[in-house]
Scaffold this motif. Structure first.
Motif, PDB file in Angstrom:
ATOM      1  N   LEU A 237       5.104 -13.895   7.802  1.00  0.00           N
ATOM      2  CA  LEU A 237       5.579 -14.288   6.483  1.00  0.00           C
ATOM      3  C   LEU A 237       6.906 -15.037   6.562  1.00  0.00           C
ATOM      4  O   LEU A 237       7.142 -15.984   5.803  1.00  0.00           O
ATOM      5  N   GLU A 238       7.758 -14.648   7.492  1.00  0.00           N
ATOM      6  CA  GLU A 238       9.020 -15.382   7.664  1.00  0.00           C
ATOM      7  C   GLU A 238       8.765 -16.805   8.155  1.00  0.00           C
ATOM      8  O   GLU A 238       9.469 -17.736   7.743  1.00  0.00           O
ATOM      9  N   ARG A 239       7.770 -16.974   9.013  1.00  0.00           N
ATOM     10  CA  ARG A 239       7.418 -18.331   9.462  1.00  0.00           C
ATOM     11  C   ARG A 239       6.915 -19.158   8.289  1.00  0.00           C
ATOM     12  O   ARG A 239       7.278 -20.338   8.138  1.00  0.00           O
ATOM     13  N   GLN A 240       6.081 -18.560   7.447  1.00  0.00           N
ATOM     14  CA  GLN A 240       5.577 -19.273   6.271  1.00  0.00           C
ATOM     15  C   GLN A 240       6.725 -19.687   5.354  1.00  0.00           C
ATOM     16  O   GLN A 240       6.758 -20.825   4.859  1.00  0.00           O
ATOM     17  N   ALA A 241       7.668 -18.758   5.118  1.00  0.00           N
ATOM     18  CA  ALA A 241       8.809 -19.074   4.250  1.00  0.00           C
ATOM     19  C   ALA A 241       9.670 -20.189   4.858  1.00  0.00           C
ATOM     20  O   ALA A 241      10.119 -21.103   4.151  1.00  0.00           O
ATOM     21  N   LYS A 242       9.885 -20.130   6.154  1.00  0.00           N
ATOM     22  CA  LYS A 242      10.697 -21.156   6.822  1.00  0.00           C
ATOM     23  C   LYS A 242      10.076 -22.538   6.677  1.00  0.00           C
ATOM     24  O   LYS A 242      10.780 -23.547   6.500  1.00  0.00           O
ATOM     25  N   ASP A 243       8.740 -22.586   6.726  1.00  0.00           N
ATOM     26  CA  ASP A 243       8.042 -23.866   6.661  1.00  0.00           C
ATOM     27  C   ASP A 243       7.953 -24.439   5.248  1.00  0.00           C
ATOM     28  O   ASP A 243       7.751 -25.650   5.086  1.00  0.00           O
ATOM     29  N   SER A 244       8.078 -23.575   4.215  1.00  0.00           N
ATOM     30  CA  SER A 244       7.776 -24.063   2.863  1.00  0.00           C
ATOM     31  C   SER A 244       8.883 -23.873   1.833  1.00  0.00           C
ATOM     32  O   SER A 244       8.831 -24.498   0.765  1.00  0.00           O
ATOM     33  N   LEU A 245       9.881 -23.031   2.103  1.00  0.00           N
ATOM     34  CA  LEU A 245      10.900 -22.735   1.101  1.00  0.00           C
ATOM     35  C   LEU A 245      12.263 -23.270   1.506  1.00  0.00           C
ATOM     36  O   LEU A 245      12.622 -23.304   2.691  1.00  0.00           O
ATOM     37  N   LYS A 246      13.043 -23.639   0.482  1.00  0.00           N
ATOM     38  CA  LYS A 246      14.402 -24.118   0.720  1.00  0.00           C
ATOM     39  C   LYS A 246      15.415 -22.985   0.671  1.00  0.00           C
ATOM     40  O   LYS A 246      16.451 -23.036   1.326  1.00  0.00           O
ATOM     41  N   ASN A 247      15.128 -21.958  -0.115  1.00  0.00           N
ATOM     42  CA  ASN A 247      16.119 -20.909  -0.373  1.00  0.00           C
ATOM     43  C   ASN A 247      15.409 -19.562  -0.414  1.00  0.00           C
ATOM     44  O   ASN A 247      14.647 -19.277  -1.344  1.00  0.00           O
ATOM     45  N   TYR A 248      15.638 -18.760   0.596  1.00  0.00           N
ATOM     46  CA  TYR A 248      14.984 -17.450   0.674  1.00  0.00           C
ATOM     47  C   TYR A 248      15.783 -16.550   1.612  1.00  0.00           C
ATOM     48  O   TYR A 248      16.618 -17.020   2.400  1.00  0.00           O
ATOM     49  N   GLU A 249      15.486 -15.232   1.536  1.00  0.00           N
ATOM     50  CA  GLU A 249      16.157 -14.268   2.400  1.00  0.00           C
ATOM     51  C   GLU A 249      15.258 -13.042   2.576  1.00  0.00           C
ATOM     52  O   GLU A 249      14.726 -12.508   1.602  1.00  0.00           O
ATOM     53  N   PHE A 250      15.071 -12.616   3.813  1.00  0.00           N
ATOM     54  CA  PHE A 250      14.368 -11.372   4.134  1.00  0.00           C
ATOM     55  C   PHE A 250      15.418 -10.340   4.528  1.00  0.00           C
ATOM     56  O   PHE A 250      16.134 -10.524   5.512  1.00  0.00           O
ATOM     57  N   LEU A 251      15.501  -9.263   3.780  1.00  0.00           N
ATOM     58  CA  LEU A 251      16.560  -8.268   3.995  1.00  0.00           C
ATOM     59  C   LEU A 251      16.085  -7.022   4.724  1.00  0.00           C
ATOM     60  O   LEU A 251      16.905  -6.159   5.048  1.00  0.00           O
ATOM     61  N   GLY A 252      14.789  -6.904   4.981  1.00  0.00           N
ATOM     62  CA  GLY A 252      14.292  -5.697   5.621  1.00  0.00           C
ATOM     63  C   GLY A 252      14.347  -4.503   4.676  1.00  0.00           C
ATOM     64  O   GLY A 252      14.554  -4.640   3.466  1.00  0.00           O
ATOM     65  N   VAL A 253      14.176  -3.309   5.232  1.00  0.00           N
ATOM     66  CA  VAL A 253      14.255  -2.087   4.438  1.00  0.00           C
ATOM     67  C   VAL A 253      15.705  -1.877   3.999  1.00  0.00           C
ATOM     68  O   VAL A 253      16.634  -2.020   4.792  1.00  0.00           O
ATOM     69  N   GLN A 254      15.889  -1.538   2.734  1.00  0.00           N
ATOM     70  CA  GLN A 254      17.219  -1.314   2.181  1.00  0.00           C
ATOM     71  C   GLN A 254      17.256   0.028   1.450  1.00  0.00           C
ATOM     72  O   GLN A 254      16.244   0.477   0.920  1.00  0.00           O
ATOM     73  N   PRO A 255      18.428   0.661   1.392  1.00  0.00           N
ATOM     74  CA  PRO A 255      18.540   1.907   0.624  1.00  0.00           C
ATOM     75  C   PRO A 255      18.334   1.650  -0.860  1.00  0.00           C
ATOM     76  O   PRO A 255      18.470   0.513  -1.341  1.00  0.00           O
ATOM     77  N   GLN A 256      18.010   2.707  -1.565  1.00  0.00           N
ATOM     78  CA  GLN A 256      17.713   2.567  -2.988  1.00  0.00           C
ATOM     79  C   GLN A 256      18.876   1.939  -3.754  1.00  0.00           C
ATOM     80  O   GLN A 256      18.668   1.161  -4.689  1.00  0.00           O
TER      81      GLN A 256
END
Length: 378
Positions: A237-256
């Motif tokens: 999914l990160e590869r897909q986002a890199k190829d198609s999106l200008k502005n995005y961020e994957f933060l992984g698991v985060q606390p509530q």
């Protein structure tokens, strides 16, 4: 105070906050958290947590023996000493494991179905794990011997009925959200963020959302996709986002606390869930309730129990599964129409407080417990 066993084979992954939250909200019952194995994840009260396998070689053997035969005499004696009045199994796969205990303890068994456990089939899932194999071996006994089946949505109830579960023994129950904890801080400005929160697996539909966001960013260049969660599809999914999106961020698991902070900053929560190839579906993803409690409108799919929680054209928008153009259209609409956004924001909070407040839903659950006990003792 009467003791009740909350049994889940694995205690307790980070994604299952709703189990602990429900237990700790009980007023007339004391929950004990019991499982086959402790896993990294949620903190639980040490004086009310019992596991068979604590991670040793002997623990692994004891766990396998218990699952296959029900034999765990020392562990069973610990349970018996608690003098529980009923056992509330979390998920169908956990319910079948405690059938031997129920026969000995002679107390009511409630089994809570929440999603994949109600939609998996022997053809696709029987050999996924030991738990799955045992489940399909004992499912008919579970239908007979369970006192009451609880389902996280009406959709899940229907799935059980289709599999031959007795309809008279099935009751939908929304576990709800803590509306005091989840509420917006209106001092924080909203940003053009489209938020996704969930495990990165096929049924969560993130591939469709990334494709939709590419269209969104052509019309609203400042829009940003923020992804909270992890899973087997993350790299793809990160590869897909890199190829198609200008502005995005994957933060992984985060606390509530961090999830809430992003819900407070974002303008849209996207929940593009789909039915996976093996039949796996959602039950009712709690994130759509949390978002609406935070006055955050939702764009989601017509999938599983989501339409029971998101009111189309009132608190959010709903589109068919895999409808990427529909996702994009409605996301843009909420990003570009402040009056519509405000209306959905206010209505969403009002709707969740009215129908999904966790305190209220836990009182309903305790009423269910009392009714089951009255019938058992009559």
């Amino acid at each position: 105070m009467k003791n009740v066993i909350f049994f889940s084979s694995l205690l307790l992954p980070p994604s299952q906050t709703f189990i602990r939250a429900q237990g700790e909200k009980l007023q007339n019952f004391t929950p004990y958290y019991v499982g086959s194995r402790r896993v990294p994840g949620l903190e639980l009260p040490s004086d009310r947590t019992l596991v068979l396998n604590s991670g040793t070689s002997l623990g692994k053997l004891a766990e396998a023996t218990f699952k296959l035969t029900g034999f765990a005499p020392n562990f069973y004696q610990q349970i018996e000493r608690l003098n529980p009045v009923l056992l509330h199994a979390q998920f169908g796969l956990s319910g079948v494991l405690v059938l031997p205990w129920i026969r000995k303890l002679k107390i009511p068994l409630l089994v809570h179905y929440r999603g994949a456990d109600a939609t998996i089939t022997p053809e696709t899932s029987q050999y996924v794990s030991l738990n799955h194999w045992i489940y399909f071996q004992r499912r008919e006994a579970l239908k007979r011997e369970t006192t009451l089946f609880l389902t996280v949505s009406k959709f899940i109830k229907q799935k059980l009925v289709e599999q031959g579960f007795p309809e008279a023994k099935i009751r939908p129950h929304y576990h709800g959200v803590d509306t005091n904890q989840f509420q917006a801080d209106f001092q924080v400005p909203r940003e053009s963020v489209v938020l996704f929160v969930g495990r990165l697996t096929e049924k969560k539909g993130l591939e469709d959302l990334i494709a939709a966001m590419a269209r969104v960013q052509t019309e609203t260049p400042e829009a940003k996709l923020v992804v909270i969660g992890d899973g087997v599809l993350r790299e793809k999914l990160e590869r897909q986002a890199k190829d198609s999106l200008k502005n995005y961020e994957f933060l992984g698991v985060q606390p509530q606390s961090e999830v809430k902070a992003w819900m407070n900053r974002s303008r849209v929560l996207a929940t593009p869930s789909v039915t996976a190839a093996d039949g796996d579906t959602e039950g009712l993803p709690n994130v759509v309730l949390e978002a609406q409690a935070m006055s955050l409108p939702v764009v989601a799919t017509l999938h599983a129990g989501i339409p029971e929680a998101v009111l189309h054209e009132e608190t959010g928008f709903l589109v068919p599964e895999h409808d990427r153009s529909g996702l994009a259209k409605y996301i843009v609409k909420l990003l570009q129409d402040p009056e519509l956004w405000q209306s959905f924001s206010e209505k969403g909070r009002e709707w969740v407080c009215q129908s999904f407040d966790r305190d209220r839903q836990t009182r309903v659950l305790e009423t269910v417990y009392e009714t089951v006990l009255e019938r058992a003792n009559s």
